[in-house]
Structures are given as structure tokens and as C-alpha cells.
Write a protein that holds these residues in place. Structure first.
Motif, PDB file in Angstrom:
ATOM      1  N   VAL A  11      33.697 -36.717 -12.703  1.00 29.70           N
ATOM      2  CA  VAL A  11      34.644 -37.813 -12.918  1.00 29.70           C
ATOM      3  C   VAL A  11      34.211 -38.663 -14.112  1.00 29.70           C
ATOM      4  N   ARG A  12      32.934 -38.948 -14.197  1.00 33.36           N
ATOM      5  CA  ARG A  12      32.413 -39.757 -15.298  1.00 33.36           C
ATOM      6  C   ARG A  12      32.635 -39.078 -16.642  1.00 33.36           C
ATOM      7  N   ARG A  13      32.456 -37.759 -16.679  1.00 37.28           N
ATOM      8  CA  ARG A  13      32.528 -37.034 -17.946  1.00 37.28           C
ATOM      9  C   ARG A  13      33.906 -36.496 -18.285  1.00 37.28           C
ATOM     10  N   PHE A  14      34.671 -36.071 -17.259  1.00 35.58           N
ATOM     11  CA  PHE A  14      35.906 -35.331 -17.538  1.00 35.58           C
ATOM     12  C   PHE A  14      37.157 -35.893 -16.871  1.00 35.58           C
ATOM     13  N   GLY A  15      37.018 -36.837 -15.972  1.00 38.00           N
ATOM     14  CA  GLY A  15      38.179 -37.377 -15.280  1.00 38.00           C
ATOM     15  C   GLY A  15      38.213 -36.967 -13.824  1.00 38.00           C
ATOM     16  N   PRO A  16      39.214 -37.427 -13.087  1.00 36.13           N
ATOM     17  CA  PRO A  16      39.258 -37.213 -11.638  1.00 36.13           C
ATOM     18  C   PRO A  16      39.442 -35.749 -11.231  1.00 36.13           C
ATOM     19  N   VAL A  17      38.818 -35.413 -10.117  1.00 39.72           N
ATOM     20  CA  VAL A  17      38.971 -34.085  -9.512  1.00 39.72           C
ATOM     21  C   VAL A  17      40.144 -34.118  -8.544  1.00 39.72           C
ATOM     22  N   THR A  18      40.267 -35.206  -7.803  1.00 39.37           N
ATOM     23  CA  THR A  18      41.362 -35.408  -6.847  1.00 39.37           C
ATOM     24  C   THR A  18      41.930 -36.813  -7.053  1.00 39.37           C
ATOM     25  N   PRO A  19      43.100 -37.102  -6.499  1.00 39.21           N
ATOM     26  CA  PRO A  19      43.647 -38.446  -6.632  1.00 39.21           C
ATOM     27  C   PRO A  19      42.708 -39.535  -6.084  1.00 39.21           C
ATOM     28  N   ASP A  20      41.879 -39.194  -5.116  1.00 42.08           N
ATOM     29  CA  ASP A  20      40.919 -40.156  -4.563  1.00 42.08           C
ATOM     30  C   ASP A  20      39.891 -40.613  -5.593  1.00 42.08           C
ATOM     31  N   ASP A  21      39.727 -39.851  -6.659  1.00 38.56           N
ATOM     32  CA  ASP A  21      38.723 -40.168  -7.671  1.00 38.56           C
ATOM     33  C   ASP A  21      39.219 -41.154  -8.724  1.00 38.56           C
ATOM     34  N   THR A  22      40.465 -41.578  -8.632  1.00 43.00           N
ATOM     35  CA  THR A  22      40.987 -42.549  -9.590  1.00 43.00           C
ATOM     36  C   THR A  22      40.604 -43.950  -9.128  1.00 43.00           C
ATOM     37  N   ASP A  23      40.313 -44.819 -10.069  1.00 43.96           N
ATOM     38  CA  ASP A  23      39.892 -46.164  -9.670  1.00 43.96           C
ATOM     39  C   ASP A  23      40.568 -47.282 -10.455  1.00 43.96           C
ATOM     40  N   ASP A  24      41.565 -46.959 -11.241  1.00 42.51           N
ATOM     41  CA  ASP A  24      42.282 -47.977 -11.994  1.00 42.51           C
ATOM     42  C   ASP A  24      43.216 -48.732 -11.048  1.00 42.51           C
ATOM     43  N   GLN A  25      43.030 -50.033 -10.950  1.00 40.49           N
ATOM     44  CA  GLN A  25      43.837 -50.851 -10.033  1.00 40.49           C
ATOM     45  C   GLN A  25      45.198 -51.244 -10.611  1.00 40.49           C
ATOM     46  N   GLN A  26      45.401 -51.027 -11.911  1.00 42.30           N
ATOM     47  CA  GLN A  26      46.620 -51.469 -12.568  1.00 42.30           C
ATOM     48  C   GLN A  26      47.597 -50.338 -12.890  1.00 42.30           C
ATOM     49  N   HIS A  27      47.096 -49.105 -12.902  1.00 40.18           N
ATOM     50  CA  HIS A  27      47.925 -47.968 -13.322  1.00 40.18           C
ATOM     51  C   HIS A  27      47.489 -46.716 -12.580  1.00 40.18           C
ATOM     52  N   TRP A  28      48.443 -45.920 -12.146  1.00 39.43           N
ATOM     53  CA  TRP A  28      48.161 -44.669 -11.444  1.00 39.43           C
ATOM     54  C   TRP A  28      47.810 -43.604 -12.479  1.00 39.43           C
ATOM     55  N   THR A  29      46.521 -43.461 -12.781  1.00 41.17           N
ATOM     56  CA  THR A  29      46.049 -42.606 -13.868  1.00 41.17           C
ATOM     57  C   THR A  29      46.086 -41.119 -13.555  1.00 41.17           C
ATOM     58  N   TRP A  30      46.249 -40.764 -12.301  1.00 37.79           N
ATOM     59  CA  TRP A  30      46.231 -39.344 -11.915  1.00 37.79           C
ATOM     60  C   TRP A  30      47.271 -38.534 -12.678  1.00 37.79           C
ATOM     61  N   ILE A  31      48.398 -39.136 -12.995  1.00 40.38           N
ATOM     62  CA  ILE A  31      49.478 -38.396 -13.641  1.00 40.38           C
ATOM     63  C   ILE A  31      49.432 -38.424 -15.167  1.00 40.38           C
ATOM     64  N   ASP A  32      48.475 -39.150 -15.729  1.00 43.76           N
ATOM     65  CA  ASP A  32      48.372 -39.230 -17.191  1.00 43.76           C
ATOM     66  C   ASP A  32      48.007 -37.875 -17.778  1.00 43.76           C
ATOM     67  N   ASP A  33      48.636 -37.565 -18.906  1.00 43.73           N
ATOM     68  CA  ASP A  33      48.303 -36.320 -19.614  1.00 43.73           C
ATOM     69  C   ASP A  33      46.947 -36.454 -20.278  1.00 43.73           C
ATOM     70  N   PRO A  34      46.190 -35.375 -20.381  1.00 44.15           N
ATOM     71  CA  PRO A  34      46.465 -34.105 -19.744  1.00 44.15           C
ATOM     72  C   PRO A  34      46.152 -34.157 -18.250  1.00 44.15           C
ATOM     73  N   TRP A  35      46.778 -33.254 -17.515  1.00 36.93           N
ATOM     74  CA  TRP A  35      46.514 -33.159 -16.082  1.00 36.93           C
ATOM     75  C   TRP A  35      45.061 -32.767 -15.882  1.00 36.93           C
ATOM     76  N   PRO A  36      44.473 -33.103 -14.738  1.00 39.33           N
ATOM     77  CA  PRO A  36      43.035 -32.829 -14.528  1.00 39.33           C
ATOM     78  C   PRO A  36      42.626 -31.376 -14.799  1.00 39.33           C
ATOM     79  N   TRP A  37      43.439 -30.413 -14.456  1.00 40.66           N
ATOM     80  CA  TRP A  37      43.075 -29.008 -14.670  1.00 40.66           C
ATOM     81  C   TRP A  37      43.296 -28.574 -16.112  1.00 40.66           C
ATOM     82  N   GLU A  38      43.940 -29.424 -16.916  1.00 42.11           N
ATOM     83  CA  GLU A  38      44.176 -29.101 -18.326  1.00 42.11           C
ATOM     84  C   GLU A  38      43.129 -29.728 -19.252  1.00 42.11           C
ATOM     85  N   ARG A  39      42.312 -30.600 -18.700  1.00 41.37           N
ATOM     86  CA  ARG A  39      41.307 -31.285 -19.522  1.00 41.37           C
ATOM     87  C   ARG A  39      40.218 -30.321 -19.949  1.00 41.37           C
ATOM     88  N   SER A  40      39.760 -30.501 -21.168  1.00 42.19           N
ATOM     89  CA  SER A  40      38.665 -29.632 -21.641  1.00 42.19           C
ATOM     90  C   SER A  40      37.453 -30.436 -21.993  1.00 42.19           C
TER      91      SER A  40
END
Length: 82
Positions: free
Chosen positions: A53-82
Motif C-alpha cells: 500500500v505504501r509503495r503501490f497503492g491499495p490492495v483492497t478497498p479497506d486499504d484506502t485511508d483518504d477521508q475526503q475522497h474515495w480513492t479506490w476508483i481513481d485511475d489507474p485501477w489497483p491491478w493496473e498500477r505498475s
């Protein structure tokens, strides 16, 4: 295999071990060795997920921690991140 893929592979291996130990403990609830392994793999998985999560982003929606915006849906999707 890149670092992201290697770390995700490690998380998947821990998930597998945890699930198998979960099933074993369902029928052998007093097995201290299995319970110790279960707890060990849970700890290892948490560390690996935290690093991922620290290096590449959330693995699951539970790993998001932004209180102001639902970051799970931000591009790229978690499986598309490199």
C-alpha cells in the motif's frame, strides 16, 4: 518479475497459507502449532500489505485511508498500477 509483482505474489502466498490453516483449525481447534503458524502468516501478510500500500497503492478497498475522497476508483485501477 518486478518488485510490485513479487510483493503481490508474496501476499497471495500468505493468503493461501492463512486460508489453509483456517480450514485446518476448523477441525483441529486445539492445535497450537497450526494456530502459531496462522498468527505468524497473518503478521507477515499485514507487513507485506502495508508495504504494498505504501509503495503501490491499495490492495483492497479497506486499504484506502483518504477521508475526503474515495480513492479506490481513481485511475489507474489497483491491478493496473505498475
Amino acid at each position: 518479475m518486478n518488485e510490485r509483482a513479487m510483493l503481490m505474489n508474496k501476499i497471495q502466498k500468505y493468503d493461501f497459507a492463512i486460508k489453509e490453516l483456517n480450514l485446518y483449525l476448523d477441525t483441529h481447534p486445539n492445535c497450537r502449532r497450526a494456530l502459531a503458524l496462522f498468527n505468524r502468516y497473518r503478521t507477515l501478510r499485514k507487513s507485506a500489505v502495508d508495504e504494498f500500500v505504501r509503495r503501490f497503492g491499495p490492495v483492497t478497498p479497506d486499504d484506502t485511508d483518504d477521508q475526503q475522497h474515495w480513492t479506490w476508483i481513481d485511475d489507474p485501477w489497483p491491478w493496473e498500477r505498475s
